[in-house]
Design an enzyme around this catalytic site. Sequence first.
Site, PDB file in Angstrom:
ATOM      1  N   CYS A   1       0.460 -27.871 -13.683  1.00 35.80           N
ATOM      2  CA  CYS A   1      -0.162 -26.559 -13.886  1.00 35.80           C
ATOM      3  C   CYS A   1       0.836 -25.418 -13.688  1.00 35.80           C
ATOM      4  O   CYS A   1       0.848 -24.449 -14.447  1.00 35.80           O
ATOM      5  CB  CYS A   1      -1.329 -26.379 -12.912  1.00 35.80           C
ATOM      6  SG  CYS A   1      -2.700 -27.509 -13.129  1.00 35.80           S
TER       7      CYS A   1
ATOM      8  N   HIS B   1       0.826  -1.209   0.000  1.00 37.48           N
ATOM      9  CA  HIS B   1       0.000   0.000   0.000  1.00 37.48           C
ATOM     10  C   HIS B   1       0.859   1.256   0.000  1.00 37.48           C
ATOM     11  O   HIS B   1       1.966   1.281   0.551  1.00 37.48           O
ATOM     12  CB  HIS B   1      -0.928  -0.010   1.207  1.00 37.48           C
ATOM     13  CG  HIS B   1      -2.016  -1.029   1.096  1.00 37.48           C
ATOM     14  ND1 HIS B   1      -3.127  -0.841   0.310  1.00 37.48           N
ATOM     15  CD2 HIS B   1      -2.157  -2.262   1.663  1.00 37.48           C
ATOM     16  CE1 HIS B   1      -3.919  -1.903   0.403  1.00 37.48           C
ATOM     17  NE2 HIS B   1      -3.351  -2.784   1.217  1.00 37.48           N
TER      18      HIS B   1
ATOM     19  N   CYS C   1      -1.001 -33.341  -8.511  1.00 36.71           N
ATOM     20  CA  CYS C   1       0.288 -33.415  -7.817  1.00 36.71           C
ATOM     21  C   CYS C   1       0.213 -33.628  -6.316  1.00 36.71           C
ATOM     22  O   CYS C   1       1.208 -33.995  -5.692  1.00 36.71           O
ATOM     23  CB  CYS C   1       1.106 -32.149  -8.105  1.00 36.71           C
ATOM     24  SG  CYS C   1       0.363 -30.627  -7.481  1.00 36.71           S
TER      25      CYS C   1
END
Length: 484
Positions: free
Chosen positions: A408, A51, A448
């Site tokens: 993935c 931020h 996995c």
Amino acid sequence: MKQYDVAVIGAGVVGCAVARELSRYCLKTAVLEKELDVACGNSSRNTGMLHAGFTYKPGTLKAECAVEGNQEFDQVAEELNIPFKRIGKLVVGFDDHDRENILKFKGIGETNGVKGLKMIDKEEMNRIDPSAGGEFAMYVPSSGILDPMQYTIALAENACENGVEFLFSHKVENIVRKDQVYVIETEKEEVQAKWVINCAGMFAPEISQMLGYPYYETKGFKGEYFILDKKAGKHIRIPIYPAPNDKGGFATHATPTVDGNVLVGPDSYVTEDREDYKATKEHLDGLIADGQKMFKHMKREYFIRNFAGIRWKRYNPETGEILDFLLEADQKNPNTVNLVGIESPGVTCALPLARRAVKLLVEKENPKRNPDFNPVRKGIPRFSEMTLEEQKAAVRENPDYGEIVCRCETVTRGEILKAIHNPLGVHTVTGIKNRTRATMGRCQGGYCETRITKMIEEELGISPEDVRFSKEGGYMFTGKVRED
């Protein structure tokens, strides 16, 4: 009974930052954590934003630490070897009231020392990111994105490598002061320490009371999120936030992650349960409607996961006013530092708060500097981020980098082995996930997760019943389905 100079209670991002700062000195330090790893609470359940500091009241500890933490973070990320992108932020508006609020907080940001704030029109918004909703915006160039789990892990590992001991499954049940030391009673054992620093996050009010401070009232503002597939990440370049409300809060926003996904959320509603992380259809449906206003590509086909986090804010129960971060030391409770109500932007503020907390100890004890302190921590190299030549070299050096375990996210056996043998000694399935991103892809571990579990068993020589998903009672297996 184990004896230490300092006991830090809580291994969230602030506790781990305090531990790292303490490791700069010749102090025997322990971090007591009720879970099996660091970042198991709200330190890992947030947007991962660095931020800028434009919504916090000037002169508050929150504003001061947010700006300080933001401005130093490029160096911090380099030292700790964590992914970080200072990509800026768009705070978008649709009408005159939105413009009025944005200009109000632009002024607050400039008072706080936030650099580069700029109002832009629709044409310039489209040049920066055509996926953004709204008619105009404030551009905030100093905002950035990071992985809060990786950051907390890196702080902890750097502290550990510099001599700090992490005691997991050590939930604090009571604290008693005897003979000028604190006896900390935990679920596992008693621990003695001359100093105690309360970084217990959502449970900080309980620890505060154990140390002799008041029980400070906190209120939980829960927010739910969607995680969108990386296919959605191709359509967003920069975090897109709606105009802040009159008090400086934000409704649902869309934020790209450092790994290419998109987070949509959070919404905000009050919860009483300290660990109320359940997802609800009502609020997730609301996220879809609100998220589409900010991010034009908010589609159900991209949803891969959802989660919730809670901002435990300190407040005045008589007026309802939300109060500033609390960092205190009281002579009535000698050798203690008490931190309460450290919510958003706690990730951004972690190291500035840690320096202030440790300074209180250093001014009193004047400990020697640790001559061997090394601020640099090396993370696990990611195969997916290497060039082809780097990948070939990695496989030649270590054949385990030639076996893909998580398809993935393209995480190799070599990376998972390094994660299993991490400096903190953590070996939960979630711990491996947070260190490598294995199971974080489209199939969410469908391929996995069983392979990772088997690797944990084989590497550590433990039985399947001893493997935990995340928590002490989170068994992966409780026995065999059938006999051999």
